[in-house]
Design an enzyme around this catalytic site. Structure first.
Site: not given
Length: 524
Positions: A40, A43, A102, A116, A395, A415
């Site tokens: 996923e 964020e 993140s 995230c 990141s 990210h």
């Protein structure tokens, strides 16, 4: 075209640069990090303001506001969110935390937390309010007003936003649906407003915010169903970001670019194997270049010495003796082990350029072009703290002190989840466009060019001129980034908010053939 040249200092942390704010790396948290199961990318983004600016902190608060809170205290809060601190870049105006999922930015007057994956960001919000009360001494309410804490600071404003999830069924805690998130926030704050911006059957963006001078919800608030409010152009109730805000810390604007369906070739930049290969190739290329230059230089010395009767000497066990051989290898006694005839196998290749971490993160940041969005030629004190994950994922936090205004420091954060089945990248910054000397469209075009997404959405929060009652300036500015080369705009929404303008746009690449976007969640 991707620049694959290794940046200077690529084998060192960002703190190796002269003048860099203090950087701390949490090596324990980086052990066994693996992004294999990351899925996923979109964020969750939380902003909690405790005053309108760092110059207007409440009288009784600590002089440094939130920045006086020790990092260990923030780490305890992040445990509730289910993420770890990888490194910290500390500066006078803001502390930038690079996280396993993140980023977090701590200013004297506000905290920005972006996470995230399946992190439970809102689970950490009550703790943030408690820390602000006990650590930063902000005005607070005692008792059990906020569930699970003994006290809670009273925030000035609260903002929570996110793109629609790709895999909502995998979320945990209060993040299983937008409705659950709104309920969680309403339990904390009185009079908060929830909105969905964009098409319900297309790409959309959720926003929750409170009024200035937020009030905490009294205990035992009834559990109620609150329907989502759909924003329309004439609605004036939404007072996002600031109402009569004291903007003495400069222009306030936030640009967020959320990209999906990344080009496969461009996404390869953010895989460890690819980055390591780029670093290795450039490392040996630079070593050979240096050796060639030294040979050339040596040749000129020999040419100069030949026939001139100049004797050459060397040290041998403390005795200086004359060299009879006309050929001299300047590499033979060097400390780095190089020799003029050495092969690649004899060179010592830095271990940090073969494993995940900050060294390869710095390589990727430079080679991909991300560091050039706010170049050191314009921002000499700008620093980027980047990390590349195993087997992929990236990141970065950028701390961008203003070159023209002392005490004004901004940020950007990037990210990347490059896996084809869920590829995603985000870019967020609050560096004012007026400071860059470029149009917003130029920044968007540069960032999009790095990833070449199949589609992307842009949100821009910008403090507006109080005299711009008819939104003429806002509409004019929005039209300047209407056209993004290689993309067609599918959706555009401009909102007239008290004190702020909000622009949302959604684009698709002209040659994109990926079909309809994955909605993930639909509706409220």
């Amino acid at each position: 075209m991707v620049n694959t040249e290794i940046p200077k200092h690529c084998t060192a942390s960002p703190s190796s640069f002269s003048g860099t704010p203090l950087l701390t790396i949490n090596r324990e948290a980086t052990v066994d990090l693996d992004s294999t199961n990351s899925f996923e990318g979109p964020e969750k983004l939380l902003e909690v303001w405790f005053s309108a600016s760092p110059l207007s902190l409440p009288e009784a608060s600590a002089p440094g506001g939130l920045k006086v809170v020790p990092s260990e205290v923030w780490k305890e809060m992040l445990d509730l969110v289910n993420c770890k601190v990888l490194s910290i870049v500390e500066s006078e105006d803001v502390d930038a935390y690079l996280l396993s999922e993140s980023s977090m930015f701590v200013f004297p007057h506000k905290l920005i937390l972006k996470t995230c994956g399946t992190t439970t960001l809102l689970s950490g919000l009550p703790k943030i309010l408690e820390i602000a009360a006990l650590g930063a001494k902000f005005p607070h309410a005692l008792g059990d007003t906020v569930r699970g804490t003994a006290t809670a600071a009273i925030p000035y404003r609260v903002f929570y936003s996110r793109k629609n999830f790709l895999f909502p069924d995998r979320q945990r805690g209060p993040h299983r649906s937008w409705r659950d998130e709104v309920k969680s926030l309403d339990r904390l704050f009185l009079g908060g407003s929830a909105y969905m911006i964009g098409k319900m059957n297309g790409q959309h963006w959720y926003l929750y915010l409170t009024e200035p001078n937020t009030m905490l919800t009294p205990p035992a608030t009834p559990d109620r169903e609150q329907p989502v409010k759909v924003l329309d152009l004439g609605e004036s109730r939404l007072r996002a970001k600031a109402q009569a805000m004291d903007l003495d810390d400069g222009q306030d604007e936030t640009l967020e670019i959320l990209m999906t369906d990344l080009d496969l070739e461009n996404a390869q930049q953010f895989y460890l194997d690819h980055a390591s290969a780029v670093a290795e190739g450039q490392y040996f290329q630079q070593a050979h270049k240096a050796r060639k230059e030294m040979r050339t230089h040596l040749g000129s010395i020999n040419d100069m010495d030949e026939g001139e009767g100049i004797d050459r000497f060397r040290a041998n066990g403390g005795v200086i003796e004359k060299i009879c051989d006309d050929s001299v290898d300047v590499f033979s006694n060097t400390s780095d082990g190089y020799s003029a005839s050495a092969s690649d196998d004899e060179l010592t290749y830095p271990q940090e350029l073969t494993t995940e971490g900050h060294a390869l993160g710095t390589v990727v940041s430079d080679s991909s072009g991300l560091s050039a969005v706010y170049p050191t030629s314009r921002y000499p004190d700008a620093r980027v703290d980047a990390y590349l994950f195993t087997p992929c994922g990236f990141s970065a936090n950028g701390v961008i002190p203003s070159p023209d205004e002392e005490g004004s420091t901004h940020y950007f954060t990037v990210h990347v989840t490059p896996e084809p089945h869920c590829s995603y990248a985000s870019f967020e910054t609050n560096v004012p466009a007026s400071q860059t000397g470029r149009e917003t469209a130029d920044v968007i075009q540069q960032v999009v060019g790095i990833f070449k997404p199949g589609r992307f959405s842009v949100t821009l929060f910008e403090a507006k001129d109080v005299a711009d009652e008819d939104m003429s300036n806002a509409k004019k500015k929005a039209s300047k980034w209407e056209a993004i080369k290689g993309y067609r705009r599918v959706d555009r929404i401009v909102h007239d908010l008290e004190g702020y303008d909000l622009v949302f746009k959604y684009y698709e690449r002209f040659d994109w053939e990926g079909g309809a976007p994955r909605l993930g969640e639909v509706g409220f």
